[in-house]
Design a protein around this motif. Structure first.
Motif, PDB file in Angstrom:
ATOM      1  N   UNK A 821       0.846  -0.914   0.225  1.00  0.00           N
ATOM      2  CA  UNK A 821       0.397  -0.654  -0.131  1.00  0.00           C
ATOM      3  C   UNK A 821       1.214   1.511  -0.147  1.00  0.00           C
ATOM      4  N   UNK A 822       0.385   1.933  -0.902  1.00  0.00           N
ATOM      5  CA  UNK A 822       1.618   3.772  -0.813  1.00  0.00           C
ATOM      6  C   UNK A 822       2.805   3.845  -1.719  1.00  0.00           C
ATOM      7  N   UNK A 823       2.827   2.492  -2.082  1.00  0.00           N
ATOM      8  CA  UNK A 823       4.438   1.618  -2.937  1.00  0.00           C
ATOM      9  C   UNK A 823       4.125   1.798  -4.430  1.00  0.00           C
ATOM     10  N   UNK A 824       5.186   2.284  -4.937  1.00  0.00           N
ATOM     11  CA  UNK A 824       5.092   2.223  -6.986  1.00  0.00           C
ATOM     12  C   UNK A 824       5.621   0.536  -7.216  1.00  0.00           C
ATOM     13  N   UNK A 825       4.601  -0.182  -7.735  1.00  0.00           N
ATOM     14  CA  UNK A 825       4.851  -1.619  -8.661  1.00  0.00           C
ATOM     15  C   UNK A 825       5.513  -1.734  -8.404  1.00  0.00           C
ATOM     16  N   UNK A 826       6.290  -3.326  -9.112  1.00  0.00           N
ATOM     17  CA  UNK A 826       7.930  -3.192  -9.845  1.00  0.00           C
ATOM     18  C   UNK A 826       7.741  -3.061 -11.285  1.00  0.00           C
ATOM     19  N   UNK A 827       6.973  -3.041 -11.976  1.00  0.00           N
ATOM     20  CA  UNK A 827       5.760  -2.471 -13.503  1.00  0.00           C
ATOM     21  C   UNK A 827       6.979  -1.171 -13.929  1.00  0.00           C
ATOM     22  N   UNK A 828       5.674  -0.356 -12.896  1.00  0.00           N
ATOM     23  CA  UNK A 828       6.280   1.135 -12.881  1.00  0.00           C
ATOM     24  C   UNK A 828       7.306   1.144 -12.265  1.00  0.00           C
ATOM     25  N   UNK A 829       7.803   0.973 -11.473  1.00  0.00           N
ATOM     26  CA  UNK A 829       9.561   0.886 -11.491  1.00  0.00           C
ATOM     27  C   UNK A 829      10.431   0.561 -12.177  1.00  0.00           C
ATOM     28  N   UNK A 830      10.167   0.062 -13.387  1.00  0.00           N
ATOM     29  CA  UNK A 830      11.143  -0.071 -14.653  1.00  0.00           C
ATOM     30  C   UNK A 830      11.830   0.380 -15.346  1.00  0.00           C
ATOM     31  N   UNK A 858      -0.414  15.097 -10.489  1.00  0.00           N
ATOM     32  CA  UNK A 858      -0.182  13.947  -9.976  1.00  0.00           C
ATOM     33  C   UNK A 858       0.844  13.523  -9.748  1.00  0.00           C
ATOM     34  N   UNK A 859       1.640  13.257 -10.599  1.00  0.00           N
ATOM     35  CA  UNK A 859       3.831  13.025 -10.787  1.00  0.00           C
ATOM     36  C   UNK A 859       4.161  13.078  -9.339  1.00  0.00           C
ATOM     37  N   UNK A 860       3.217  14.173  -8.224  1.00  0.00           N
ATOM     38  CA  UNK A 860       4.696  13.921  -7.192  1.00  0.00           C
ATOM     39  C   UNK A 860       4.183  12.812  -6.145  1.00  0.00           C
ATOM     40  N   UNK A 861       3.063  12.821  -6.248  1.00  0.00           N
ATOM     41  CA  UNK A 861       2.414  11.621  -5.599  1.00  0.00           C
ATOM     42  C   UNK A 861       2.993  10.004  -6.018  1.00  0.00           C
ATOM     43  N   UNK A 862       2.831   9.963  -7.211  1.00  0.00           N
ATOM     44  CA  UNK A 862       4.146   8.558  -7.722  1.00  0.00           C
ATOM     45  C   UNK A 862       5.540   8.803  -7.900  1.00  0.00           C
ATOM     46  N   UNK A 863       5.703   9.714  -7.687  1.00  0.00           N
ATOM     47  CA  UNK A 863       7.144  10.111  -6.971  1.00  0.00           C
ATOM     48  C   UNK A 863       7.768   9.264  -5.569  1.00  0.00           C
ATOM     49  N   UNK A 864       6.596  10.135  -5.233  1.00  0.00           N
ATOM     50  CA  UNK A 864       6.254   9.463  -3.437  1.00  0.00           C
ATOM     51  C   UNK A 864       6.417   8.379  -3.101  1.00  0.00           C
ATOM     52  N   UNK A 865       5.627   7.965  -3.823  1.00  0.00           N
ATOM     53  CA  UNK A 865       5.310   6.390  -3.482  1.00  0.00           C
ATOM     54  C   UNK A 865       6.699   5.550  -4.476  1.00  0.00           C
ATOM     55  N   UNK A 866       7.371   5.922  -5.285  1.00  0.00           N
ATOM     56  CA  UNK A 866       8.675   5.400  -5.603  1.00  0.00           C
ATOM     57  C   UNK A 866       9.599   5.226  -4.759  1.00  0.00           C
ATOM     58  N   UNK A 867       9.667   7.089  -4.688  1.00  0.00           N
ATOM     59  CA  UNK A 867      11.066   6.611  -2.537  1.00  0.00           C
ATOM     60  C   UNK A 867      10.567   5.848  -2.332  1.00  0.00           C
ATOM     61  N   UNK A 868       9.304   5.956  -1.886  1.00  0.00           N
ATOM     62  CA  UNK A 868       9.287   5.184  -0.607  1.00  0.00           C
ATOM     63  C   UNK A 868       9.574   2.936  -0.759  1.00  0.00           C
ATOM     64  N   UNK A 869       9.769   2.751  -1.859  1.00  0.00           N
ATOM     65  CA  UNK A 869      10.160   1.807  -1.905  1.00  0.00           C
ATOM     66  C   UNK A 869      12.108   1.767  -2.361  1.00  0.00           C
TER      67      UNK A 869
END
Length: 899
Positions: A821-830, A858-869
């Protein structure tokens, strides 16, 4: 030095006397015979003190004769400059201790600060001690912290009480800000010379770069004191490495006038940086008026030195912005003189545009800055066209899609660049650029017109195109079966105008949806309102009027409103009640025609097309959104701008079409077929945007150019819709619009980033190295290499082994499993990692949003999700620096346990 007594000193001294002799009635103190305070003071024990200044022995005797008149228990305090030996025994006999009591300097100082101890370093600051004792506040100074009066506290207190320098004003930036108040400078100049000299030395010695503070303080004392910040702005420009040698003479002349001597370049530069920082803060706060005055004065000083042409490096002066624009103009002209335009030729002008955007006044000159950005975008497009060597469009559908996807953006950019600039160098470069772009666009328009003629003549029924008369049945009716719809027709809106308008709407939270597969909409022929809009709203080919349009809608049970229906009926109503009620009502479809774009062609003006510039658009959208309606935005035809057109008078048709028998010339095409609704089924239409048949106007329609024929169509909602045949389009702009073009450099792909130096626990790593080169990895702070900001290419979709291996490590798999929850999934991280790696480890937010296919907002929230991982144990693998997203690939590999 005679001490000036203060209430706090008198209370302290009398209390000391009464501790030794509680019956004392008269206390004589060695102090200046002045007392501007209340003559009666209260002691802590409740006893009263009456203070009387005595300028002569007679005055002392008079006061002694009246001492018995004082209430019992009160003490008479006499302030006198006489010494004990100068008074007779008849006087001294009645005094406590039979003498004039001294006010001990150090005791007084500790009393004034309510301190128990004092810093021995104050012994060397007699000027400060004298000043503190000379004019103390009635209740003394603020109490010393922890009861100990240190040197810094004493001098800071003196600076505040005597010069108005608060603790926030004691560094370089604070001094410059403080100097903006004329009263502050007046107080500074009124200081006792010894105090001003001592305070200057203290301020200069408080921290680093005391030579800069000393220079500013010398400026305060001279004729340029009120202009210290303005002088700093000039010094910032003239001491910049780009002009330092050329500017040496005018800079030295200015420094001599300001501080009576030349300054070291580093001193001038530091003064300048502090001044620029202050002005930038003022511009961003409520101090714009103050900043404006400083900037005007700086320009005057610069011109007075004969150095106005050297302000280019300034990040705040308006002349610096103008010269940056002039540099861009010169570079645009130089690029266009090249025999073949290549992506690598654009580096310098890209750099200059970035510097222009960084200027503090860029927002105040948004139109000029925007035109410079548009000019660079057009250069990218020209370079892309030169590099791609694309063959002519093979079909009308392909040519129409090119208009939608590429040339609409070109039209938007050249419409802005056409407006020119007040600077003649820039204006000349823009003219040359427009000429070059227009020539390329004419090739496209010629091809489109020829394909249009063939298509119209043969009556092709291929499903790749959508005739405007089929929009109701093929688009509106199916949509209305799934959601209530507002059909919003912007009469005359071209694809270029639509792209600008939709870009603005996206920043307001509206999501554009596009037909999938793409089916460009084509206007009727000629592309005029009476045929094309009526055919759109009637759902069949017809040459008609508003009444026919309303009748056709009424037959379907739908209301339709035209320009005259939209006027507000009364105070407080932004929409005519019938219109608002219809939108809020149950009708499956509500149609509204807005004529703002078409009216502009008649009345003039080329305002940037935003939601605010279209009459009542925001109100209509808000009402539709509040009513749960989706909005289908469409036009009936496009238009071309007036660009120095050639008039060939012919009154047989309209502004861009004719029905006369004269054969078509090279700028025209003959159109024959069932979709030609005027001229008896045969017309001649202009495809070249510079040809017209009627009077001069701001713009025209009716011709055969793609700008007039291809119609924008977009479904809008504030959320992504899941509708068959429609796809959310978060990033409609072509890559050359968004970022600089690739220059042929190949990012390091297919290899694993090497280990970076592992920092201590809890710290942010400062460096990382690759084993091949030992250099700082791309995208990390301190990286010497500039990121390669390229276009999207196959490196973004081709798996890169190091990315795959990182995501497949045990560490990353565990983090992804744990942080669902709240983290970017692997395919999106790739996708994110590959996009950043393809650009050397750094890309703008817009570029990353495009790669992830999410709205910019909405990119800020997606970047935050990537940073969590990615930011394992708090290490900054993924860092956001303003508008730039940075990846430390080497550190990621290390933290993931890959190396």
């Amino acid at each position: 030095m005679t001490v000036v007594a203060a209430p706090v000193l008198v209370r302290a001294k009398v209390a000391e006397v009464l501790r030794r002799d509680e019956k004392a009635r008269v206390v004589a103190l060695a102090a200046a015979p002045v007392w501007p305070h209340d003559e009666r003071l209260e002691l802590p024990g409740g006893r009263g003190v009456v203070v009387r200044p005595c300028v002569s022995t007679l005055a002392i005797r008079d006061e002694l004769q009246q001492v018995d008149d004082l209430p019992a228990g009160e003490v008479l305090v006499l302030l006198t400059e006489y010494e004990t030996g100068e008074l007779g025994t008849s006087i001294t006999a009645r005094l406590a201790g039979q003498k004039i009591l001294p006010l001990d300097r150090w005791q007084q100082l500790t009393s004034l600060f309510r301190a128990h101890g004092i810093d021995p370093a104050l012994v060397d600051e007699q000027w400060a001690v004298n000043a503190l004792l000379a004019t103390p506040p009635p209740d003394g100074y603020p109490a010393a912290r922890n009861g100990y009066l240190d040197r810094a506290t004493a001098l800071a207190t003196l600076a505040e009480t005597q010069a108005g320098l608060t603790p926030l004003d004691l560094d370089l930036a604070g001094l410059l800000r403080w100097s903006l108040d004329a009263e502050h400078l007046a107080r500074w100049r009124a200081l006792d010379p010894a105090v001003r000299t001592g305070m200057s030395g203290w301020l200069a010695g408080r921290g680093g770069r005391g030579d800069v503070v000393a220079a500013v303080l010398r400026c305060f004392a001279g004729p340029y004191g009120p202009d210290a910040v303005a002088v700093g702005l000039v010094l910032a420009a003239l001491s910049h490495p780009e002009v330092r040698d050329t500017a040496q003479v005018p800079r030295t002349m200015l420094e001599t006038r300001v501080v009576d001597g030349a300054l070291a370049p580093s001193v001038a530069a530091e003064w300048g940086r502090a001044a620029e920082g202050l002005v930038q803060r003022l511009l961003g706060q409520e101090g714009r008026a103050v900043a404006g005055g400083i900037l005007r004065r700086a320009e005057e000083i610069l011109a007075g030195q004969g150095a106005a042409e050297l302000s280019y490096p300034s990040a705040v002066l308006e002349s610096g912005l103008t010269q940056r624009l002039r540099h861009i103009g010169s570079q645009v002209a130089a690029v266009l003189r090249k025999r073949r335009l290549r992506a690598e030729d654009l580096g310098p002008v890209e750099h200059e545009v970035a510097r222009l955007n960084a200027h503090a006044l860029a927002a105040d000159h948004a139109e000029r800055v925007s035109r410079a950005e548009m000019a660079v975008r057009l250069l990218r497009w020209l370079a892309q066209e030169a590099a791609s060597a694309r063959p002519p469009a093979p079909s009308l559908a392909e040519a129409s899609r090119r208009q939608q996807d590429q040339d609409a953006w070109v039209d938007l950019a050249r419409a802005r660049v056409w407006e020119g600039d007040v600077d003649q160098v820039v204006a000349a470069a823009y003219r040359t650029l427009c000429t070059t772009v227009d020539a390329r666009r004419r090739e496209h328009e010629r091809r489109f017109a020829n394909l249009l003629a063939d298509h119209t003549r043969t009556g092709s029924t291929l499903g790749e195109l959508l005739p405007v008369e089929d929009v109701l049945d093929q688009i509106v009716v199916p949509l209305a079966g799934r959601c209530r719809l507002l059909l919003l027709v912007l009469d005359g809106m071209s694809t270029g105008v639509a792209r600008e308008l939709l870009a603005d709407l996206s920043t307001r939270g509206w999501v554009e949806h596009t037909l999938t597969p793409a089916r460009p909409v084509l206007a009727t022929l000629p592309s005029v309102t009476r045929t094309s809009r009526t055919s759109l709203l009637c759902g069949r080919l017809v040459d008609g009027t508003q009444s026919q349009e309303k009748a056709s809608f009424a037959e379907r049970g739908w209301p339709l409103f035209h320009k005259g229906d939209l006027a507000a009926a009364g105070a407080g109503e932004v929409l005519e009640p019938r219109v608002a009620d219809a939108i809020r009502g149950d009708a499956p479809v509500v149609g509204i025609v807005v004529n703002t774009v078409d009216d502009t062609l008649d009345k003039g003006g080329r305002t940037p097309w935003t939601a605010s510039s279209v009459d009542r658009l925001l109100d209509l959208l808000a009402t539709a959104d509040g009513s749960g309606r989706a909005v289908l935005l469409v036009s009936d035809h496009g238009h071309v701008h007036e660009r120095g057109s050639r008039l060939v008078s012919d009154d047989s048709g309209g502004a861009r079409w004719r029905s006369s028998a004269r054969p078509p010339d090279e700028d025209e095409v003959t159109l024959i077929g069932p979709r030609v609704l005027l001229g008896g089924g045969r017309i001649v239409a202009a495809w070249n945007e510079r040809l017209r048949y009627t009077a001069l106007r701001n713009g025209y329609h009716g011709g055969a150019s793609a700008q007039e024929i291809v119609i924008p169509l977009a479904l809008l909602r504030r959320v992504d819709l899941d509708l068959p045949g429609w796809t959310p389009l978060h990033h409609a702009a072509p890559p050359w619009w968004v970022e600089p073009m690739a220059t042929g450099t190949t990012p390091a792909t297919g290899t694993t980033p090497a280990t970076g130096t592992t920092p201590a626990t809890g710290t942010t790593p400062a460096t990382g190295t690759t084993p091949a080169t030992g250099t700082t990895p791309a995208g990390h702070a301190g990286s010497a290499a500039q990121p390669d900001l390229g276009l999207f290419d196959e490196s973004e979709v081709t798996p890169q082994p190091w990315v795959d291996r990182v995501l497949d490590t045990e560490v990353m798999r565990a983090r992804l499993a744990r942080m669902r929850r709240g983290a970017m999934p692997a395919d999106r991280l790739g996708v994110l990692l590959r996009a950043l790696d393809a650009r050397g480890g750094a890309a703008t937010r817009a570029t990353v949003a495009r790669a992830l296919d999410v709205p910019d907002a909405r990119i800020a929230s997606h970047l935050a999700a990537a940073q969590r991982v990615l930011n394992i144990d708090g290490y900054e693998v993924l860092r956001i620096d303003g508008d730039t997203v940075r990846l430390n690939a080497a550190l990621l590999a290390t933290q993931a346990g890959l190396t």
